[in-house]
Write a protein that holds these residues in place. Structure first.
Motif, PDB file in Angstrom:
ATOM      1  N   GLN A  76      -0.823  18.236 -19.845  1.00 27.26           N
ATOM      2  CA  GLN A  76      -1.840  17.181 -19.878  1.00 27.26           C
ATOM      3  C   GLN A  76      -3.201  17.737 -20.295  1.00 27.26           C
ATOM      4  O   GLN A  76      -4.042  17.008 -20.830  1.00 27.26           O
ATOM      5  CB  GLN A  76      -1.970  16.530 -18.490  1.00 27.26           C
ATOM      6  N   LYS A  77      -3.396  19.033 -20.032  1.00 28.35           N
ATOM      7  CA  LYS A  77      -4.716  19.622 -20.295  1.00 28.35           C
ATOM      8  C   LYS A  77      -4.849  20.114 -21.734  1.00 28.35           C
ATOM      9  O   LYS A  77      -5.913  20.554 -22.151  1.00 28.35           O
ATOM     10  CB  LYS A  77      -4.968  20.768 -19.298  1.00 28.35           C
ATOM     11  N   ASP A  78      -3.760  20.014 -22.493  1.00 26.91           N
ATOM     12  CA  ASP A  78      -3.760  20.475 -23.884  1.00 26.91           C
ATOM     13  C   ASP A  78      -4.063  19.289 -24.806  1.00 26.91           C
ATOM     14  O   ASP A  78      -3.430  18.248 -24.685  1.00 26.91           O
ATOM     15  CB  ASP A  78      -2.365  21.055 -24.202  1.00 26.91           C
ATOM     16  N   PRO A  79      -5.021  19.421 -25.739  1.00 28.72           N
ATOM     17  CA  PRO A  79      -5.370  18.281 -26.599  1.00 28.72           C
ATOM     18  C   PRO A  79      -4.197  17.757 -27.421  1.00 28.72           C
ATOM     19  O   PRO A  79      -4.162  16.585 -27.782  1.00 28.72           O
ATOM     20  CB  PRO A  79      -6.482  18.823 -27.502  1.00 28.72           C
ATOM     21  N   HIS A  80      -3.209  18.626 -27.714  1.00 34.78           N
ATOM     22  CA  HIS A  80      -2.053  18.188 -28.512  1.00 34.78           C
ATOM     23  C   HIS A  80      -0.827  17.945 -27.647  1.00 34.78           C
ATOM     24  O   HIS A  80       0.273  17.731 -28.166  1.00 34.78           O
ATOM     25  CB  HIS A  80      -1.730  19.219 -29.592  1.00 34.78           C
ATOM     26  N   PHE A  81      -1.000  17.986 -26.321  1.00 35.56           N
ATOM     27  CA  PHE A  81       0.133  17.817 -25.383  1.00 35.56           C
ATOM     28  C   PHE A  81       1.254  18.814 -25.655  1.00 35.56           C
ATOM     29  O   PHE A  81       2.437  18.483 -25.546  1.00 35.56           O
ATOM     30  CB  PHE A  81       0.685  16.382 -25.425  1.00 35.56           C
ATOM     31  N   THR A  82       0.896  20.033 -26.041  1.00 39.61           N
ATOM     32  CA  THR A  82       1.899  21.083 -26.214  1.00 39.61           C
ATOM     33  C   THR A  82       2.595  21.278 -24.868  1.00 39.61           C
ATOM     34  O   THR A  82       1.941  21.335 -23.834  1.00 39.61           O
ATOM     35  CB  THR A  82       1.223  22.400 -26.642  1.00 39.61           C
ATOM     36  N   GLY A  83       3.920  21.347 -24.892  1.00 41.98           N
ATOM     37  CA  GLY A  83       4.653  21.478 -23.628  1.00 41.98           C
ATOM     38  C   GLY A  83       5.244  20.161 -23.165  1.00 41.98           C
ATOM     39  O   GLY A  83       6.126  20.136 -22.316  1.00 41.98           O
ATOM     40  N   LEU A  84       4.765  19.041 -23.745  1.00 37.75           N
ATOM     41  CA  LEU A  84       5.355  17.748 -23.410  1.00 37.75           C
ATOM     42  C   LEU A  84       6.553  17.503 -24.324  1.00 37.75           C
ATOM     43  O   LEU A  84       6.405  17.442 -25.540  1.00 37.75           O
ATOM     44  CB  LEU A  84       4.331  16.617 -23.580  1.00 37.75           C
ATOM     45  N   LYS A  85       7.725  17.401 -23.728  1.00 35.39           N
ATOM     46  CA  LYS A  85       8.956  17.238 -24.523  1.00 35.39           C
ATOM     47  C   LYS A  85       9.644  15.891 -24.282  1.00 35.39           C
ATOM     48  O   LYS A  85      10.382  15.410 -25.129  1.00 35.39           O
ATOM     49  CB  LYS A  85       9.971  18.347 -24.160  1.00 35.39           C
ATOM     50  N   ARG A  86       9.446  15.306 -23.079  1.00 29.19           N
ATOM     51  CA  ARG A  86      10.218  14.103 -22.727  1.00 29.19           C
ATOM     52  C   ARG A  86       9.323  13.059 -22.046  1.00 29.19           C
ATOM     53  O   ARG A  86       8.655  13.343 -21.069  1.00 29.19           O
ATOM     54  CB  ARG A  86      11.370  14.466 -21.776  1.00 29.19           C
ATOM     55  N   VAL A  87       9.361  11.855 -22.615  1.00 29.59           N
ATOM     56  CA  VAL A  87       8.564  10.739 -22.096  1.00 29.59           C
ATOM     57  C   VAL A  87       9.515   9.606 -21.725  1.00 29.59           C
ATOM     58  O   VAL A  87      10.356   9.213 -22.539  1.00 29.59           O
ATOM     59  CB  VAL A  87       7.569  10.246 -23.168  1.00 29.59           C
ATOM     60  N   GLY A  88       9.402   9.084 -20.501  1.00 30.85           N
ATOM     61  CA  GLY A  88      10.288   8.010 -20.050  1.00 30.85           C
ATOM     62  C   GLY A  88       9.627   6.649 -20.112  1.00 30.85           C
ATOM     63  O   GLY A  88       8.395   6.527 -20.084  1.00 30.85           O
ATOM     64  N   GLY A  89      10.453   5.614 -20.191  1.00 33.78           N
ATOM     65  CA  GLY A  89       9.961   4.236 -20.134  1.00 33.78           C
ATOM     66  C   GLY A  89      10.920   3.412 -19.297  1.00 33.78           C
ATOM     67  O   GLY A  89      12.131   3.660 -19.317  1.00 33.78           O
TER      68      GLY A  89
END
Length: 232
Positions: free
Chosen positions: A20-33
């Protein structure tokens, strides 16, 4: 109300994850809905849908759609008591069956802190699953002096391109959420609010990063799949 107040004490309104602290969201791989679709004329049965998408490609990695019995009645301001239990079950099934696909953040079709008692569905689901959660609503919930008056409509019209936003400040002086133009081709905005373990700024940036159309892809896919399941 007591239960909402008890759970609200656990809400974290700031970023807790490294990505969350990275401007490009590096490390974010999976988003749920998540989404619930009801059968026309039957408020007691619904299709509960949880999808997990890859980020930033937004390709569906996992989907779980199933019919559920909805026992609690609909009471304004207490929708979470009706819908959250079945969504928590869907998250728990995923954690048991495909733990490697657990979402790092959940997008919820509804509100978080933007709620009469500051504890909407996105907060409720976030606290019970302990996952970062973001509320994304299609309409303005008129609480704390917020109204869809001419001034509000004028501010919405001033959002000219995708990514532009303005804060929703209640009469209490508290910023309850942001109005976001999520898609160039749609003048209808989204109302983004903090659910749990995320800051408002991060929530808005992530919602925008998940939009191919007006509705962010995780919620859009959950909705499409639950309606398709009902049709079948």
């Amino acid at each position: 109300r007591r239960e909402q107040a008890r759970l609200k004490a656990s809400v974290v309104e700031e970023d807790t994850e490294e990505w969350q602290k990275d401007p490009h969201f590096t490390g974010l791989k999976r988003v749920g809905g998540v989404d619930l679709s009801y059968i026309k004329g039957d408020e007691s049965r619904a299709c509960a849908s949880l999808v997990v998408l890859s980020y930033p490609a937004l390709e569906v990695l996992y989907q779980d759609c199933r019919m559920v019995a909805v026992s609690a009645p609909y009471v304004a301001g207490f929708l979470a008591f009706r819908e959250v239990p079945v969504l928590v079950e869907a998250v728990q099934r995923l954690q048991q069956e495909e733990p490697q696909l657990q979402p790092q953040v959940l997008l919820v079709d509804g509100n978080g802190l933007l709620h009469p008692r500051g504890f909407g569905t996105a907060c409720h689901l976030g606290v019970l699953t302990d996952l970062p959660c973001i509320g994304v609503a299609k309409n303005l919930l008129q609480v704390d002096g917020l109204v869809r008056d001419e001034l509000h409509r004028e501010q919405v019209r001033s959002l000219q391109s995708s990514g532009e936003a303005f804060p929703l400040t209640g009469t209490s002086g508290k910023v309850l959420g942001m109005v976001l133009r999520s898609y160039n081709n749609s003048s209808k905005p989204l109302y983004v609010s903090v659910g749990h373990r995320v800051s408002l700024d991060t929530a808005v940036r992530l919602v925008r990063g998940c939009c191919r159309f007006r509705i962010p892809e995780p919620i859009r896919q959950a909705d499409i799949r639950s309606r398709e399941y009902l049709r079948k």
